[in-house]
Enzyme design. Structure first.
Site, PDB file in Angstrom:
ATOM      1  N   HIS A 174      39.397  41.438  51.779  1.00 47.96           N
ATOM      2  CA  HIS A 174      39.021  40.663  50.672  1.00 47.96           C
ATOM      3  C   HIS A 174      39.801  41.530  49.685  1.00 47.96           C
ATOM      4  O   HIS A 174      40.396  40.799  48.857  1.00 47.96           O
ATOM      5  CB  HIS A 174      37.635  40.862  50.744  1.00 47.96           C
ATOM      6  CG  HIS A 174      36.859  40.092  49.213  1.00 47.96           C
ATOM      7  ND1 HIS A 174      36.142  39.231  49.248  1.00 47.96           N
ATOM      8  CD2 HIS A 174      37.131  40.905  48.102  1.00 47.96           C
ATOM      9  CE1 HIS A 174      35.961  38.952  48.096  1.00 47.96           C
ATOM     10  NE2 HIS A 174      36.125  40.178  47.123  1.00 47.96           N
ATOM     11  N   GLU A 175      39.734  42.723  49.642  1.00 50.45           N
ATOM     12  CA  GLU A 175      40.180  43.546  48.389  1.00 50.45           C
ATOM     13  C   GLU A 175      41.649  43.582  48.368  1.00 50.45           C
ATOM     14  O   GLU A 175      42.296  43.439  47.293  1.00 50.45           O
ATOM     15  CB  GLU A 175      39.559  44.826  48.438  1.00 50.45           C
ATOM     16  CG  GLU A 175      38.246  44.982  48.369  1.00 50.45           C
ATOM     17  CD  GLU A 175      37.579  44.643  46.883  1.00 50.45           C
ATOM     18  OE1 GLU A 175      38.178  44.410  45.943  1.00 50.45           O
ATOM     19  OE2 GLU A 175      36.236  44.217  46.925  1.00 50.45           O
TER      20      GLU A 175
ATOM     21  N   HIS B  21      42.292  39.843  46.567  1.00 46.86           N
ATOM     22  CA  HIS B  21      42.393  39.959  45.621  1.00 46.86           C
ATOM     23  C   HIS B  21      44.055  40.341  45.028  1.00 46.86           C
ATOM     24  O   HIS B  21      44.393  40.201  44.113  1.00 46.86           O
ATOM     25  CB  HIS B  21      41.518  40.876  44.917  1.00 46.86           C
ATOM     26  CG  HIS B  21      40.336  40.458  44.657  1.00 46.86           C
ATOM     27  ND1 HIS B  21      40.021  39.238  44.097  1.00 46.86           N
ATOM     28  CD2 HIS B  21      38.977  41.125  45.102  1.00 46.86           C
ATOM     29  CE1 HIS B  21      38.532  39.082  44.201  1.00 46.86           C
ATOM     30  NE2 HIS B  21      38.032  40.291  44.730  1.00 46.86           N
TER      31      HIS B  21
ATOM     32  N   GLU C 155      36.778  34.993  43.789  1.00 40.84           N
ATOM     33  CA  GLU C 155      35.731  35.724  44.843  1.00 40.84           C
ATOM     34  C   GLU C 155      35.940  34.664  46.018  1.00 40.84           C
ATOM     35  O   GLU C 155      36.126  35.269  47.313  1.00 40.84           O
ATOM     36  CB  GLU C 155      34.295  35.914  44.571  1.00 40.84           C
ATOM     37  CG  GLU C 155      34.264  37.059  43.454  1.00 40.84           C
ATOM     38  CD  GLU C 155      34.915  38.610  43.934  1.00 40.84           C
ATOM     39  OE1 GLU C 155      35.056  38.511  44.892  1.00 40.84           O
ATOM     40  OE2 GLU C 155      35.123  39.155  42.873  1.00 40.84           O
TER      41      GLU C 155
END
Length: 789
Positions: A499-500, A504, A558
């Protein structure tokens, strides 16, 4: 004794005489106007006060970093100490950003508990005055929750919470903490001034006060109370026109079409920029409307000055030139209010790879601004866990090849992936309203694309907050319980990592009139979703992701990052980075609670539970939807609900929500996902949705992106019925007790820990802050004329 009572509908205070009728806010009380507005003799439907109170069963956990801190050198300890002081000094800004009453409630609680000889003695005195054990717990839990959220609105969900006890009874509890000496009279006078200043707003629950929001949908101190969505929109266009970031600003409307933009800075007034700016807005059907904006530096000035004092004290302990330049630029930014200086600090921070002590500070995340543009204060200092960080380093080393697996054309990916520092941290201090499990920063689009970014996974936060516990996991089938608990932590770690870094950290933005955009047009690439020539719309010059997509930006982003996690966790080479090697296939696709191996389709237990976690999170996300306003109150949970809807739409029995009767005899919902279809039906659905999210984001296509996202945000009657069950079975979010860094008798920095109890959380704040803060109260008073409704 006369006790105030708050109407459960409008929030107005009335008076009743019997304590037993008013001691508990879960008992419904109606004022006469609300009762008369009801159907016949019946008052309006009562509020579910469980939404607006903190249960005494709320778990309080300890954020432990003692061993990591003791491993630092003396210089590193001094550096960490001063940074932690800067973080917590700035955290009082969160109170001013939360609600008009939050600084006053904080001052009240800080005054009481700082003057209390012993919290246990205070509780004993309350019992002597007639309080039950449960009432003492209710009072203590409210105080702990207020400190833990740095305000009286939940940091995760933005819902207001009020004391369970009646106003007079809660007041009596707090007074029991004041010393019974000849100084009590003066203490009581100060107490009464603070109490009288905040009690009405502390308890008020009219519709607008129940959640953070803009206009009639909630309260927000990022704006004056007379601002609405149209005001936020025109301010965004004005700031874009002068190429100024809204991150460290607030918007106050002084008269129709006339606004003051306050900018956070230690220096009050800026001769170069503080002026009146005329603005002719042409965004309304081609017709121009005239507005006037005044820029005003010096918002939060006394607090910004304190922050810089501590950053200045940290300078002699910096480990390298990047840290020195970073701190110097922070000081310049917080003094002048310049976001460009903060970008310079962030650039040095990105280039300071592998430090022993990691930190970041400023106005960072825009989750709590209803318009999605202004950022909340956040500052953290942490210690790098080098052993755990090594596997994240392997993930970074392989990032380019993993990005190629994402389902969009190469033209929508960065030309060069600037390998970031990706570390696991043990948090020493996190000065903000909430503590995340992972972070990908900075949030400046230009830096992320041209300089890079950093990823951090907060290891001690993960271990403290995401343990399985002994109770059955709600909404998970009996057959999945053992496997879910076994792999929940591992799955979440994988999801956070992807995710990070790859979520992103991926994707490209195209702005109008740039070389990159012209190259895209010249390439004749067809739009991946329409198969027509790409024509834009592209980002306006000076605009950013946040300012373009507004209040949708956080949830949309997100959601995109969460989808990347689901999509890539199916890759074995990604799992291997985290130490999850291939499992031996079993001959059956049936998964029992004792299963720890893959099915013939090759779905790893970690991947299976990760998908099941997301499905359950999407269902639980309904807790953060407000039917009264049609608004979602939490970015991540909105994103997860959208993903659930995508998976349900995929059909073929991939995801099933079954309404049933629980073991307790009450209505229940059970989430299941067909493990054999994750790699086919599931991956295809998420891949197509993820491609659409990225294409709309890259092209700055707000209209198409909003239409797509809102389509999956609809709460149907069936999901409304599921929400009722979710609300009946909701569990309180854990509160976290952070350590405190201070100087020992010999001046050496030491770490001080507190027990994982409401009292321990309160004690940590007493250790952290003085009993009184006149400057904080003065700032709150200055805001009142603008933010009170």
């Amino acid at each position: 004794m006369v006790h105030g009572r708050i109407c459960s509908c409008c929030g107005e205070k009335r008076t009743v005489l019997d304590r037993d009728e008013s001691a508990n806010t879960n008992q419904v009380f109606w004022c006469q106007p609300c009762a008369e507005d009801g159907d016949g003799d019946a008052p309006p439907p009562p509020l579910d006060m469980s939404i607006y109170t903190i249960p005494t069963t709320t778990t309080v956990v300890v954020l432990d970093a003692t061993q990591a801190f003791e491993g630092l050198t003396l210089t590193e300890k001094h550096y960490a100490l001063e940074l932690s002081r800067a973080d917590w000094a700035g955290s009082k800004i969160c109170l001013l950003q939360c609600s008009p009453e939050s600084p006053l409630i904080f001052s009240l609680l800080q005054f009481v508990f700082s003057n209390t000889e012993d919290i246990a003695l205070m509780a004993a005195r309350a019992k002597d005055a007639g309080f039950t054990e449960e009432e003492v717990k209710e009072a203590m839990m409210y105080c702990a929750a207020f400190y833990g959220n740095l305000g009286n609105y939940k940091s995760f969900g933005d819902t207001k919470f009020v004391p369970v006890l009646s106003p007079a009874w809660f007041r009596l509890f707090l007074v029991s903490g004041l010393p019974s000496t000849n100084t009590q009279t003066s203490k009581l006078q100060t107490f009464d001034e603070l109490w009288d200043g905040c009690v009405d707003r502390m308890y008020s629950l009219p519709p607008r006060h129940r959640q953070l929001g803009l206009g009639t949908k909630g309260i927000s101190t990022y704006f004056s109370s007379n601002c609405g969505p149209d005001d936020a929109d025109v301010a965004a266009r004005f700031l874009t026109s002068i190429q100024m970031s809204p991150y460290n600003t607030r918007l106050f409307k002084t008269s129709p079409n006339t606004y003051t933009i306050r900018i956070a800075s230690a220096v009050e007034g800026n001769q170069e920029t503080d002026a009146v700016y005329p603005f002719d807005d042409i965004e309304k059907g081609g017709e121009s409307e005239h507005y006037t904006f005044t820029l005003q530096h010096g918002d939060y000035a006394p607090i910004m000055t304190r922050i810089n004092t501590h950053l200045q004290a940290a300078l002699p302990h910096a480990a390298n030139p990047h840290q020195t330049s970073m701190l110097t630029s922070y000081i310049q930014s917080f003094s002048s209010g310049s976001i460009n200086d903060h970008k310079t600090a962030s650039t040095h921070w990105i280039r300071d790879t592998g430090p022993a002590v990691e930190s970041y500070i400023g106005f960072i995340e825009s989750y709590r601004d209803p318009s999605g543009a202004r950022a909340e204060w956040e500052g953290f200092v942490a210690i790098v866990n080098r052993d755990v960080s090594r596997k994240f380093g392997v993930l970074v080393e392989n990032a380019e090849s993993m990005l190629e697996l994402l389902p969009w054309p190469v033209e929508f990916e960065k030309d060069i992936f600037l390998r970031p520092d990706f570390t696991s941290l043990e948090v020493l201090a996190f000065g903000s309203s909430g503590v995340p499990a992972g972070i990908n920063i900075p949030n400046y689009d230009d830096l992320r694309q041209d300089v890079g970014f950093k990823n951090v996974s907060l290891g001690n936060v993960l271990s403290a907050s995401y343990g399985s516990g002994e109770k059955p996991v709600t909404f998970v089938a009996h057959d999945d319980q053992v496997l879910f608990k076994k792999f929940k932590g591992d799955s979440f770690e994988v999801q956070v990592g992807i995710h990070e870094l790859l979520g992103h950290g991926s994707g490209k933005l195209y702005h109008k009139d740039t070389t990159e955009t012209q190259s895209l047009l010249d390439s004749k690439l067809l739009h991946p979703l329409t198969q027509q020539p790409i024509t834009g719309p592209f980002y306006q010059p000076g605009s950013t992701w946040d300012t373009t997509f507004g209040k949708l930006a956080s949830s949309y982003e997100e959601c995109r990052a969460e989808c990347c996690g689901l999509y890539l966790c199916l890759e074995q080479r990604v799992l291997s980075v985290f130490g999850h090697e291939p499992q031996t296939p079993t001959p059956s696709v049936t998964v029992s609670s004792s299963s720890t191996s893959t099915t013939p389709d090759g779905i790893h237990d970690v991947s299976y539970i990760n998908w099941l976690l997301m499905v359950r999170a999407g269902l639980v996300g309904l807790e953060f939807y407000s039917p009264e306003t049609g608004e979602w109150r939490q970015a991540h949970m909105w994103a997860r609900y959208v993903i659930l809807q995508v998976l349900l739409e995929a059909g073929e029995g991939l995801v099933t929500l079954t309404t049933t009767t629980g073991d307790d005899g009450e209505p229940d919902v059970v989430c299941t996902i067909d493990r054999a279809k994750i790699a086919t039906v599931g991956k295809t659905a998420i891949g197509q949705f993820l491609r659409a999210l990225q294409v709309h984001k890259s092209l700055g296509d707000v209209e198409a992106g909003t239409k797509l996202f809102q389509r999956y945000s609809i709460v149907t009657p069936a999901m409304s019925a599921a929400r009722a069950i979710v609300m009946a079975r909701k569990e309180a979010r854990k509160l976290m007790v952070q350590p405190h860094l201070e100087e020992g008798p010999d001046g050496t920095p030491v770490i001080r820990s507190f027990p994982g109890t409401p009292a321990g959380l309160i004690e940590s704040f007493v250790a952290r802050f003085p009993a009184e803060d006149a400057e904080l109260l003065a700032l709150a008073e200055k805001d009142m004329v603008h933010v009170l409704d």
